[in-house]
Design an enzyme around this catalytic site. Structure first.
Site, PDB file in Angstrom:
ATOM      1  N   ASP A  72       0.866  -1.178   0.000  1.00 35.44           N
ATOM      2  CA  ASP A  72       0.000   0.000   0.000  1.00 35.44           C
ATOM      3  C   ASP A  72       0.906   1.232   0.000  1.00 35.44           C
ATOM      4  O   ASP A  72       1.628   1.478   0.970  1.00 35.44           O
ATOM      5  CB  ASP A  72      -0.888  -0.032   1.258  1.00 35.44           C
ATOM      6  CG  ASP A  72      -1.949   1.058   1.238  1.00 35.44           C
ATOM      7  OD1 ASP A  72      -1.827   2.020   0.466  1.00 35.44           O
ATOM      8  OD2 ASP A  72      -2.911   0.943   2.036  1.00 35.44           O
ATOM      9  N   LEU A  73       0.891   1.971  -1.087  1.00 36.39           N
ATOM     10  CA  LEU A  73       1.802   3.110  -1.209  1.00 36.39           C
ATOM     11  C   LEU A  73       1.342   4.265  -0.329  1.00 36.39           C
ATOM     12  O   LEU A  73       0.143   4.520  -0.181  1.00 36.39           O
ATOM     13  CB  LEU A  73       1.886   3.537  -2.676  1.00 36.39           C
ATOM     14  CG  LEU A  73       2.287   2.398  -3.622  1.00 36.39           C
ATOM     15  CD1 LEU A  73       2.149   2.815  -5.077  1.00 36.39           C
ATOM     16  CD2 LEU A  73       3.716   1.943  -3.331  1.00 36.39           C
ATOM     17  N   ARG A 109       0.139  16.624   7.062  1.00 33.45           N
ATOM     18  CA  ARG A 109      -0.648  15.925   8.086  1.00 33.45           C
ATOM     19  C   ARG A 109      -0.297  16.384   9.491  1.00 33.45           C
ATOM     20  O   ARG A 109      -1.134  16.342  10.399  1.00 33.45           O
ATOM     21  CB  ARG A 109      -0.471  14.407   7.956  1.00 33.45           C
ATOM     22  CG  ARG A 109      -1.214  13.901   6.724  1.00 33.45           C
ATOM     23  CD  ARG A 109      -1.186  12.410   6.556  1.00 33.45           C
ATOM     24  NE  ARG A 109      -1.501  12.111   5.151  1.00 33.45           N
ATOM     25  CZ  ARG A 109      -1.836  10.929   4.675  1.00 33.45           C
ATOM     26  NH1 ARG A 109      -1.890   9.896   5.500  1.00 33.45           N
ATOM     27  NH2 ARG A 109      -2.107  10.769   3.402  1.00 33.45           N
ATOM     28  N   GLU A 166      -2.543   0.200  -4.445  1.00 36.68           N
ATOM     29  CA  GLU A 166      -2.439  -1.043  -3.687  1.00 36.68           C
ATOM     30  C   GLU A 166      -2.214  -2.232  -4.611  1.00 36.68           C
ATOM     31  O   GLU A 166      -2.756  -2.287  -5.708  1.00 36.68           O
ATOM     32  CB  GLU A 166      -3.714  -1.288  -2.858  1.00 36.68           C
ATOM     33  CG  GLU A 166      -3.923  -0.264  -1.760  1.00 36.68           C
ATOM     34  CD  GLU A 166      -5.150  -0.584  -0.917  1.00 36.68           C
ATOM     35  OE1 GLU A 166      -5.573  -1.744  -0.874  1.00 36.68           O
ATOM     36  OE2 GLU A 166      -5.690   0.356  -0.317  1.00 36.68           O
TER      37      GLU A 166
END
Length: 716
Positions: A72-73, A109, A166
DNA sequence: ATGGGTCCT
DNA sequence: AGGACCC
C-alpha cells in the site's frame, strides 16, 4: 492452538465428510467455536466430499498454505508529485481535486490536514499548504503501473491491483522455493502483529511468514530504488489479513501477522464496515439487524445473517469476520475500460455539454494514440511490433449526473457500439475519429437529456470499453491455445507432484476444473500477444523513459480470462490447480529475480533523505539476498540456450529464442519475419532518433525481450 | 466529495 | 443499465 482442531470441530468435520447428503442444509450456528479454534489446514485436503462441504459452508479451518504480501503506497498522489518536483518534499503538500484535498503528504498531516478535507478547512489548518491539482490522473496511473510492473516482474506473476496504490502479491511459490541460508533470516523482518512465542503451527507458516517479511522488505527497497516511492507492506496468509495488518504501522513500514493473532487483528478493527467488501449498503443492512461491530458479526447466527444479506454475503462476511479469506490473488490485466470524467457545478446548455464531451473524448483518444504509437518509439523490438495496436474499444459509454436535491450521487448512463468505421480507423492506428464518436455521444446524450427542456448536469463521463484484440492472427491463436491447454494439463500434474514433495501434501486426482482454461494465462504466448492498456498523455521522451515498465506491465491477462475466471466462487483457485500455476510462476519469477539482482542498477535515485530501515543497506541487500534466496528447483538458462539464437537464420533477431519462435503458428512466424525484415531495413536507415535515447539502457531492453521468449520454455 | 476503477445482477 | 464494491 494452531496445532489441532477442537474436538467439536473435528466431530463436525467427520460427520460432514461421512454423510454429505445432509451437508447442504446444515448450518453452523456455533461460530464462537470457530473463533476459538485456529486450525491448520493440510492444504491438500479436498476429497470430493470435502469440496462439496466447503462449497456449502464457510471453511472451518484457517488456511495457511498461501503467503500474501499487500503493498500500500503512502499518500500516493502526493508522493508522485514530490517525485516530479522534489522541492515539494519539504513543504506541506495537498493534492487538490475541485474543492477538496484528496490526499496530502505527511508534512501537511502534521498540521492536521487530512484526506478528503475541504480546501478552505485545510487552508485554515495550514495556511502555507501548497496545493497541486490532481485532476489529471495520467501521472498517477503511470507510476501505479510502474509499481505493479516491478512487483510482477521481480517477485511474482500473481499481482492484483486495487486502485492505483495497492497491490496484492502472492509470494507462496517464492517462499516455498526459498531456503534460508542464515538462521537470522528466519526471524521476522520489521514489525509483527501478535504476541511472540506462540505455539508453532505444524504447517510451518511462521517460517513462511518470516521469509515473506524479508521478501516484502526487499519489495519496498526495490520500489524505492527503482521508482523512488515508499509504501507499507502487510504479510499474512490471505489477502484480507495482509491488507488489514499492513495498516498497523504507517507510513513506509511493514507488519507481519503472526499465526494465531488473526482474531486479535480482526477485533482490533472494531466496526464491521472496516472489513473490505462491507460497504455502505451492506453496513446499513447489518445495522438494521443490530450488527455493528466485528464481534457482533462473529456472534451473529448464520441463519439470521443470511436472512438479512443473503447466503453468499453471509458466508463471506462470516469468514471475513474471523480473518478467513480464500479468495485468490487474481492477476490484474490491462485495464478493462478507459474513462475520463469531469464534474462541475452547472452544465445547462447543449453547447456546453458538447464541448465538455469533446474535451473528454479528445483526451481519451489522445491517450489511445500515444499508447498505440509507443511501440514505434521502441525501435527494433519485435515483440513490441506484434503488440502494436492490440486493443481497440468496441463500445462507448456516456454517463451523466443530473442535479437533483434528492439523489445527488445518482448517475445515468447509456452505451452503444462504436461505429465500425471508427473501429476500423482505430485498428489502423488512426485516432482522428472525433466526428463519428461525437455523433454517437450526442445520440446517447439525447437519450438521457431532453435538450428541449432545461436541464442541470453536474458530471459527464466518457468511457471506452469492451476492448477487442486487434489481432490478425486470431485463427492461429485459437489453434495454439487449444494445444496449449493440453500442455498445461500435463505440466500441472508434474508440478503438483513436485509441490507435494515440497509441502508434504498429498495430491488428489486432477479434476477437470474450468480453472485449467485460465492457466494459459501464464503461457508466454498469451503474454506475448497481450494487449496494451491505456497510456497517459506524455511526450515522446517521457515515453521512452518508461518503456521498460510498459513492457512487462502489459504482459498479463487476456480479456477472455476475465470471463472465464470467476471470483464469485471463493474456493476456486485455491486447490491444486492453482498450486500448479504457482509452481510454474515461481520458477519464472525467481529466474527473473536473480537476473534483476545481478544486473540492475538503481534507475532513479529518489531525492531527499531516504533514511529508513532499508535505506542504508541497499548495497548489502543483494548479498543477503543471494544467501537467502536459494531456489531448490529453478531452471537456469544454459549457455547453449543463451547463445542458440546467435547462429540461427539471419532473419531472426539475436534476442529471440528460436525454440519459442518455432513453436508459434506458421503464419505468425511468417508475419514476424516480415516485421523483422521491415524493421532491420529501417534500422539501417539514418533516421533512428530513438536509438540514442535507448542506448542508456540497451541491455535492459534486450534482456526483457529475451525473458519474453525464454519464458515459454518453462511451460513446455 | 474526486476521478477513477472492478465485478455482479 | 444500474448497483455494489474498491481506492
Amino acid at each position: 492452538m494452531c496445532r489441532r482442531k477442537t474436538t467439536k470441530m473435528k466431530r463436525s468435520w467427520q460427520e460432514a465428510t461421512q454423510d454429505d447428503s445432509d451437508l447442504g442444509e446444515e448450518d453452523i450456528e456455533d461460530w464462537s467455536s470457530v473463533a476459538s479454534s485456529i486450525l491448520v489446514s493440510p492444504s491438500s485436503k479436498n476429497t470430493p466430499q470435502q469440496a462439496a462441504f466447503s462449497r456449502e459452508h464457510p471453511p472451518l479451518e484457517s488456511d495457511h498454505s498461501r503467503t500474501i504480501v499487500h503493498i500500500d503506497l503512502d499518500c500516493f498522489y502526493a508522493q508522485v508529485e514530490m517525485i516530479r518536483n522534489p522541492q515539494l518534499r519539504a513543504q506541506p503538500l495537498g493534492i487538490q481535486q475541485k474543492n477538496i484535498v484528496v490526499t496530502c503528504n505527511y508534512v501537511a498531516r502534521e498540521f492536521g490536514v487530512t484526506k478528503l478535507m475541504y480546501i478552505a478547512d485545510a487552508k485554515k489548518k495550514c495556511p502555507n499548504l501548497v496545493l497541486v491539482s490532481g485532476e489529471d490522473l495520467s501521472h498517477y496511473r503511470d507510476y501505479s503501473e510502474k509499481v505493479t510492473d516491478l512487483l510482477q516482474s521481480e517477485f511474482s506473476s500473481l499481482v492484483e491491483r486495487l486502485g492505483f496504490d495497492e497491490n496484492f502479491v502472492d509470494v507462496t511459490s517464492l517462499v516455498e522455493k526459498t531456503v534460508p541460508g542464515d538462521q537470522s533470516l528466519v526471524e521476522v523482518k520489521g514489525h509483527t502483529f501478535g504476541p511472540e512465542g506462540q505455539v508453532a503451527c505444524i504447517c510451518g507458516c511462521h517460517k513462511r511468514m518470516a521469509i515473506a517479511s524479508h521478501i516484502a522488505s526487499r519489495m519496498r527497497a526495490r520500489l524505492r530504488e527503482a521508482i523512488g516511492i515508499t509504501g507499507c507492506a502487510g504479510i499474512a496468509w490471505n489477502k484480507l489479513l495482509a491488507k488489514l495488518v499492513g495498516e498497523k504501522n504507517k507510513p513506509n513500514d511493514q507488519t507481519t501477522l503472526l499465526p494465531g493473532s488473526e482474531q486479535k487483528l480482526m477485533l482490533s478493527l472494531g466496526h464491521a464496515r472496516r472489513i473490505p467488501g462491507i460497504g455502505h449498503s451492506m453496513n446499513k443492512k447489518l445495522e438494521s439487524a443490530g450488527i455493528v461491530t466485528i464481534a457482533d458479526l462473529q456472534r451473529a447466527s448464520y441463519s439470521d445473517l443470511e436472512a438479512v444479506v443473503g447466503s453468499q454475503s453471509a458466508t463471506s462476511m462470516k469468514n471475513s469476520s474471523f480473518g478467513i479469506d480464500n479468495t485468490a490473488v487474481t492477476r490484474s490485466g490491462p485495464p478493462q475500460s478507459m474513462s475520463d470524467e469531469d464534474s462541475f457545478k452547472l452544465c445547462a446548455s447543449l453547447n456546453d455539454a458538447k464541448e465538455r464531451m469533446y474535451n473528454l473524448l479528445n483526451s481519451l483518444l489522445e491517450s489511445c494514440r500515444l499508447l498505440d504509437s509507443l511501440p514505434e518509439a521502441e525501435g527494433i523490438y519485435a515483440m513490441l511490433m506484434i503488440r502494436k495496436r492490440w486493443r481497440t474499444p468496441l463500445t462507448i459509454r456516456l454517463t451523466i449526473r443530473k442535479h437533483s436535491s434528492a439523489k445527488k450521487w445518482l448517475r445515468e448512463s447509456r452505451q452503444t457500439q462504436i461505429p465500425v468505421s471508427a473501429t476500423e480507423q482505430i485498428k489502423k492506428g488512426i485516432f482522428t475519429v472525433h466526428g463519428p464518436l461525437m455523433e454517437v455521444l450526442l445520440v446517447l446524450f439525447k437519450k438521457m437529456v431532453d435538450v428541449e427542456q432545461s436541464f442541470h448536469l453536474t458530471l459527464i463521463n466518457v468511457c471506452l470499453t469492451n476492448f477487442q484484440a486487434k489481432s490478425t492472427f486470431s485463427k492461429s491463436l485459437d489453434k495454439y491455445f487449444s494445444k496449449a491447454k493440453n500442455i498445461e494439463n500435463e505440466r500441472k500434474s508434474e508440478s503438483e507432484q513436485g509441490a507435494a514433495d515440497i509441502c508434504k501434501k498429498t495430491t488428489d486426482d486432477s479434476t477437470n476444473n474450468p480453472k485449467v482454461l485460465t492457466n494459459q494465462q501464464d503461457s508466454n504466448i498469451t503474454q506475448l500477444f497481450e494487449k496494451q492498456g491505456r497510456r497517459p498523455l506524455q511526450t515522446a521522451s517521457k515515453v521512452l523513459e518508461n518503456k521498460q515498465n510498459k513492457l512487462s506491465f502489459f504482459t498479463r491477462k487476456l480479456p477472455s480470462d476475465v470471463k472465464t475466471t470467476s471470483k464469485s466462487d471463493p474456493h476456486q483457485g485455491d486447490g491444486e490447480l492453482s498450486q500448479g500455476e504457482r509452481d510454474k510462476t515461481a520458477t519464472l519469477s525467481r529466474t527473473r529475480y536473480s537476473v534483476e539482482v545481478k544486473n540492475d542498477k538503481p534507475i532513479d535515485k529518489p531525492e531527499g533523505d531516504i533514511s529508513s530501515e532499508t535505506g542504508p543497506s541497499f548495497a548489502k541487500s543483494d548479498e543477503v539476498e543471494k544467501d537467502f534466496l536459494v531456489v531448490t528447483s529453478s531452471r537456469e538458462q544454459t549457455s547453449e540456450e543463451m547463445s542458440s539464437s546467435s547462429h540461427q537464420s539471419l532473419e531472426i533477431p539475436g534476442n529471440v529464442d528460436v525454440t519459442v519462435f518455432k513453436s508459434l503458428p506458421l503464419d505468425m512466424q511468417a508475419d514476424l519475419l516480415r516485421e523483422w525484415k521491415v524493421q532491420s531495413t529501417r534500422d539501417m536507415a539514418p533516421e533512428i532518433k530513438t536509438s540514442s535515447a535507448l542506448s542508456s539502457q540497451p541491455s535492459t531492453s534486450n534482456r526483457r525481450i529475451t525473458d519474453f521468449f525464454t519464458r515459454s520454455k518453462e511451460t513446455r
